[in-house]
Write an enzyme that holds these catalytic residues in place. Structure first.
Site: not given
Ligand code: ADP
Ligand code: MG
Length: 380
Positions: A30, A116, A119-121, A154, A166
């Protein structure tokens, strides 16, 4: 969510909000300002929330564990918070900077989305918090603007150089649709995506290899794209995409790595537009071929795939998948496969057995469907 909030804060939350993770089917990365084709998942991040007097935020997460982290809203600056709490803190900071943060809050976070795994958590976390912090105080922010603020959190507060996709799909996703998103203008068109109608299912294969956006490889690829654009005399590779005359110029890039990266981005954009036509025509199976073509280009030309993703894609195809492709920022995470419903079990078994033969941990599987973007869960 109510119980978790109550355990942490000793009272019930005012409201609970949700923002989904996403799968990107095609397009990108993107940051080249190109077209992408993501959809929102049913899985994501939940935030139970309540206002609190004063200028403080408390944040706690079931996944992160530990006591609630207490943040002073007026002291938030990039660099002032580290670890997972930087995501919610960054959102509060971006909202404050934009004049949208009306007061303090207690937040309790829970998720049914692995972190991680591509899937963009991170965007789900940012966007659920953004919705909570504005929703609690009835502050209305147009969703594209809220997405831009979550991205700013971010980029500038967490320090991860992601693009807009995302956050945008987390906030603007639509059930039964993918979004054709123009990453330059941040405008979208919903494209019907209903694999079930064609006897197909969307299967996520989480390869269990964890990436980190902050690590070198994502940044390396990004810099290669920027260098290619600079050598071609354009602001972003998007401008090559828009100018058929410049497509040929890509072949004249002297550095073979830059040439290969730029070729992928240009060809990938064509695939997005071709796939949208196929989806609009209801040809979901032909769409699968485009997915696989895209994966092979990501693997060979753009080189952002990883061995487990390549094996998962090939095993899925060999056992009847209509198509498969890695998704997310690369170098770890998940593969999305388009699978005939009656081949679902066979595909899972084949991928797992190839992984076992390689001595890798078994992947995790998740059946997904295009779902709605972020919303308030309760009260309804
Ligand atoms: P992705 O977005 O692909 O899942 P990222 O590295 O961009 O991976 O983001 C993951 C980070 O987001 C985690 O290391 C954590 O810091 C934060 N994170 C995601 N979900 C949670 C959650 N449910 N609780 C706390 N932190 C979270
Ligand atoms: Mg991410």
């Amino acid at each position: 969510m109510t119980t978790f909030f109550n355990e942490r804060y000793g009272r019930d939350p005012t409201a609970t909000y949700f923002a989904p993770g996403r799968v990107n089917l095609l397009g990108g990365p993107d940051y080249n300002d190109v077209f992408v084709l993501p959809f929102a998942l049913g899985a994501g991040v939940y935030v139970a929330a309540s206002g609190r007097p004063g200028r403080r935020l408390a944040v706690t997460s079931r996944q992160a564990g530990g006591e609630p982290v207490l943040l002073d809203i007026d002291a938030l600056e990039p660099g002032s918070v580290t670890g997972w709490a930087a995501y919610p803190a960054g959102v509060a900071w971006a909202l404050r900077e934009a004049g949208y943060l009306a007061g303090g809050a207690d937040l309790a976070i829970d998720a049914d989305l692995p972190a991680g795994s591509g899937l963009s958590s991170s965007a789900a976390l940012e966007c659920s918090v953004a919705l909570a912090l504005t929703g609690l105080y009835q502050v209305t922010v147009p969703r594209p603007e809220l997405a831009a603020l979550a991205r700013r959190a971010e980029n500038e507060f967490v320090g991860a150089p992601c693009g807009i996709m995302d956050q945008f799909v987390a906030l603007l996703g639509r059930a039964g649709h993918a979004l054709l998103l123009d990453c330059r203008t941040a405008t979208e068109t919903a494209v019907p995506l209903d694999p079930a109608a064609a006897g197909l299912a969307l299967l996520i294969i989480d390869t269990r290899v964890r990436h980190a956006v902050g690590d070198g490889q994502y940044g390396n690829r990004r810099r290669a794209c920027e260098q290619a654009a600079a050598q071609l005399g354009v602001p972003a590779l998007r401008d090559v995409v828009d100018d058929p005359g410049a497509h040929g110029a890509v072949d004249r890039l002297a550095d073979p790595d830059l040439r290969s990266v730029a070729r992928h981005v240009v060809a990938e954009n064509g695939r997005v537009l071709r796939a949208v036509e196929l989806l609009r025509a209801g040809d979901q199976a032909a769409f699968g071929d485009v997915l696989t073509e895209s994966h092979r280009s990501l693997s060979c030309r753009f080189r952002m795939s990883w061995p487990q993703a390549d094996v998962a894609v090939e095993a899925a195809i060999d056992h009847g998948a209509a198509g498969a492709r890695m998704t997310g920022g690369g170098f770890g995470g998940s593969v999305v496969a388009l699978v005939p419903a009656d081949r679902d079990q066979a595909v899972r078994a084949a991928v797992t057995s190839r992984f076992m033969r390689q001595g890798w941990s078994a992947p995790h599987y998740l059946a997904v469907a295009p779902s709605a973007g972020a919303h308030r869960v309760s009260p309804r």
